[in-house]
Design a protein around this motif. Structure first.
Motif, short mmCIF file in Angstrom:
data_model
loop_
_atom_site.label_atom_id
_atom_site.label_comp_id
_atom_site.label_asym_id
_atom_site.label_seq_id
_atom_site.Cartn_x
_atom_site.Cartn_y
_atom_site.Cartn_z
N ALA A 23 102.19 -1.86 77.11
CA ALA A 23 102.99 -1.53 75.75
C ALA A 23 104.17 -0.35 75.77
O ALA A 23 105.02 -0.33 75.02
N ASP A 24 103.75 0.60 76.51
CA ASP A 24 104.79 1.90 76.56
C ASP A 24 105.97 1.44 77.19
O ASP A 24 107.17 2.01 77.09
N ALA A 25 105.87 0.59 78.27
CA ALA A 25 107.12 0.01 78.94
C ALA A 25 107.50 -1.06 78.31
O ALA A 25 108.60 -1.62 78.89
N GLY A 26 107.10 -1.53 77.20
CA GLY A 26 107.80 -2.58 76.41
C GLY A 26 107.62 -4.08 77.15
O GLY A 26 108.59 -4.63 77.07
N MET A 27 106.48 -4.21 77.51
CA MET A 27 106.10 -5.66 78.23
C MET A 27 104.80 -5.96 78.28
O MET A 27 103.84 -5.16 77.59
N SER A 28 104.41 -7.06 78.57
CA SER A 28 102.91 -7.73 78.42
C SER A 28 102.10 -7.11 79.50
O SER A 28 102.82 -6.74 80.81
N ALA A 29 100.75 -6.89 79.40
CA ALA A 29 99.80 -6.69 80.58
C ALA A 29 100.50 -7.49 81.72
O ALA A 29 100.06 -7.10 82.73
N ALA A 30 100.21 -8.82 81.46
CA ALA A 30 100.55 -9.76 82.74
C ALA A 30 101.93 -9.45 83.33
O ALA A 30 101.83 -9.87 84.63
N GLY A 31 102.82 -9.13 82.60
CA GLY A 31 104.02 -8.55 83.38
C GLY A 31 103.95 -7.43 84.40
O GLY A 31 104.61 -7.68 85.26
N LEU A 32 103.07 -6.67 84.17
CA LEU A 32 102.70 -5.71 85.35
C LEU A 32 102.36 -5.99 86.63
O LEU A 32 102.57 -5.76 87.72
N TYR A 33 101.36 -7.17 86.57
CA TYR A 33 101.12 -7.92 87.96
C TYR A 33 102.20 -8.46 88.57
O TYR A 33 102.06 -8.67 89.92
N ARG A 34 103.48 -8.55 87.95
CA ARG A 34 104.66 -9.13 88.87
C ARG A 34 105.26 -7.93 89.73
O ARG A 34 105.92 -8.17 90.70
N HIS A 35 104.62 -6.69 89.41
CA HIS A 35 105.24 -5.51 90.11
C HIS A 35 103.92 -4.93 91.05
O HIS A 35 103.91 -4.61 91.92
N PHE A 36 102.67 -4.92 90.43
CA PHE A 36 101.59 -4.19 90.94
C PHE A 36 100.51 -5.30 90.75
O PHE A 36 99.95 -5.57 89.88
N GLU A 37 99.68 -5.35 92.09
CA GLU A 37 98.64 -6.25 92.13
C GLU A 37 97.31 -5.77 91.40
O GLU A 37 96.24 -6.52 91.17
N SER A 38 97.21 -4.47 91.29
CA SER A 38 96.13 -4.00 90.57
C SER A 38 96.41 -2.74 89.93
O SER A 38 97.56 -2.06 90.45
N LYS A 39 95.50 -1.92 89.23
CA LYS A 39 95.59 -0.74 88.71
C LYS A 39 95.75 0.39 89.81
O LYS A 39 96.60 1.38 89.86
N GLU A 40 94.84 0.15 90.76
CA GLU A 40 95.03 1.07 92.12
C GLU A 40 96.27 0.87 92.75
O GLU A 40 96.60 1.86 93.26
N ALA A 41 96.75 0.04 93.08
CA ALA A 41 97.94 -0.05 93.55
C ALA A 41 99.15 0.50 92.80
O ALA A 41 99.95 0.94 93.58
N MET A 42 98.86 0.48 91.49
CA MET A 42 99.92 1.15 90.44
C MET A 42 99.64 2.60 90.97
O MET A 42 100.60 3.54 90.95
N PHE A 43 98.71 3.19 91.07
CA PHE A 43 98.33 4.77 91.03
C PHE A 43 98.81 4.87 92.52
O PHE A 43 99.42 6.20 92.78
N ASP A 44 98.59 4.03 93.57
CA ASP A 44 99.07 4.50 94.90
C ASP A 44 100.44 4.45 94.93
O ASP A 44 101.01 5.41 95.79
N ALA A 45 101.04 3.79 94.33
CA ALA A 45 102.51 3.83 94.39
C ALA A 45 103.11 5.18 93.67
O ALA A 45 104.28 5.59 94.34
N LEU A 46 102.35 5.75 92.95
CA LEU A 46 102.72 7.23 92.31
C LEU A 46 102.68 8.23 93.26
O LEU A 46 103.21 9.13 93.51
N VAL A 47 101.48 8.23 94.19
CA VAL A 47 100.94 9.26 95.08
C VAL A 47 101.08 8.95 96.51
O VAL A 47 101.15 10.14 97.46
N ALA A 48 101.04 7.80 96.98
CA ALA A 48 101.21 7.73 98.34
C ALA A 48 102.57 8.18 98.98
O ALA A 48 102.37 8.78 100.02
N PRO A 49 103.69 8.17 98.39
CA PRO A 49 104.92 8.92 98.91
C PRO A 49 104.65 10.31 98.96
O PRO A 49 105.37 10.93 100.11
N LEU A 50 104.18 10.92 98.33
CA LEU A 50 103.82 12.40 98.41
C LEU A 50 102.85 12.40 99.60
O LEU A 50 102.83 13.68 100.31
#
Length: 209
Positions: free
Chosen positions: A35-62
């Motif tokens: 909602a904050d990104a202005g899209m559907s929840a289903a739309g998130l899965y086109r970029h991240f396969e799971s919530k953990e994958a999303m979290f990992d994308a934020l911290v893994a490079p660090l």
């Protein structure tokens, strides 16, 4: 025209970071992020396969940068372990300790996620993993000193883990308690003045350093 996926991702990342910082991984809502990104929840899965994958994308490079910087700093320090340069080892260690603090504050939100919001992810034991890595490197350092002819006291793995865990935890306290950068630098300077003479004594190198 097809949507630019990179632009959509640029919207998701800050929304995800804010949600994880606010609620932690386990309580974070994909619906809120979407909602904050202005899209559907289903739309998130086109970029991240799971919530953990999303979290990992934020911290893994660090985490990758952190580990790489640590290994590079240890290699620089090993180069100082001949008789003439041994005293500089501890001086440079202090300098790199301050660089370490500045690195933390240059990536403060990502460290906040790792240290306080990662329960339920593969990163939840980050502090323990860092401590174990440093125990291995400290063991390697003692062996290297002995190979170069220095007399080094035996320190058990349990003792090393206790000492290093205390050091690592103390540094990361600045993130957990949201210290401003300047206060954190003062804190770490005090910590190093306290710890480094102790390490020298624990190594049995008082007469050399």
């Amino acid at each position: 025209m097809p949507r630019d996926k990179s632009l959509t991702l640029e919207k998701i990342i800050p929304c995800a970071k804010n949600e994880f910082l606010d609620k932690g991984f386990e309580r974070a809502s994909l619906r809120t992020i979407a909602a904050d990104a202005g899209m559907s929840a289903a739309g998130l899965y086109r970029h991240f396969e799971s919530k953990e994958a999303m979290f990992d994308a934020l911290v893994a490079p660090l985490v990758d940068t952190y580990l790489r910087n640590y290994k590079e700093s240890m290699q620089r320090n090993y180069a100082l372990l001949d008789t003439e340069e041994i005293k500089k080892f501890w001086v440079i260690s202090e300098e790199e300790g301050l660089q370490y603090v500045n690195f933390i504050y240059d990536h403060f939100e990502e460290f906040k996620l790792l240290l306080t919001r990662s329960d339920g992810t593969k990163h939840q034991n980050f502090v323990h993993q860092v401590s174990e890595m440093e125990v291995k490197e400290m063991t390697r350092l003692m062996d290297e000193l002995r190979n170069r002819g220095f007399s080094v006291k035996d320190i058990s793995q349990d003792e090393l883990h206790m000492l290093i865990s205390g050091y690592v935890t103390s540094i990361f306290e600045v993130v957990i308690h949201d210290y401003p950068r300047e206060k954190a630098i003062t804190h770490v300077k005090t910590l190093m003045r306290f710890l480094y003479p102790g390490w020298i004594k624990a190594f049995g190198m008082e007469g050399i350093v």
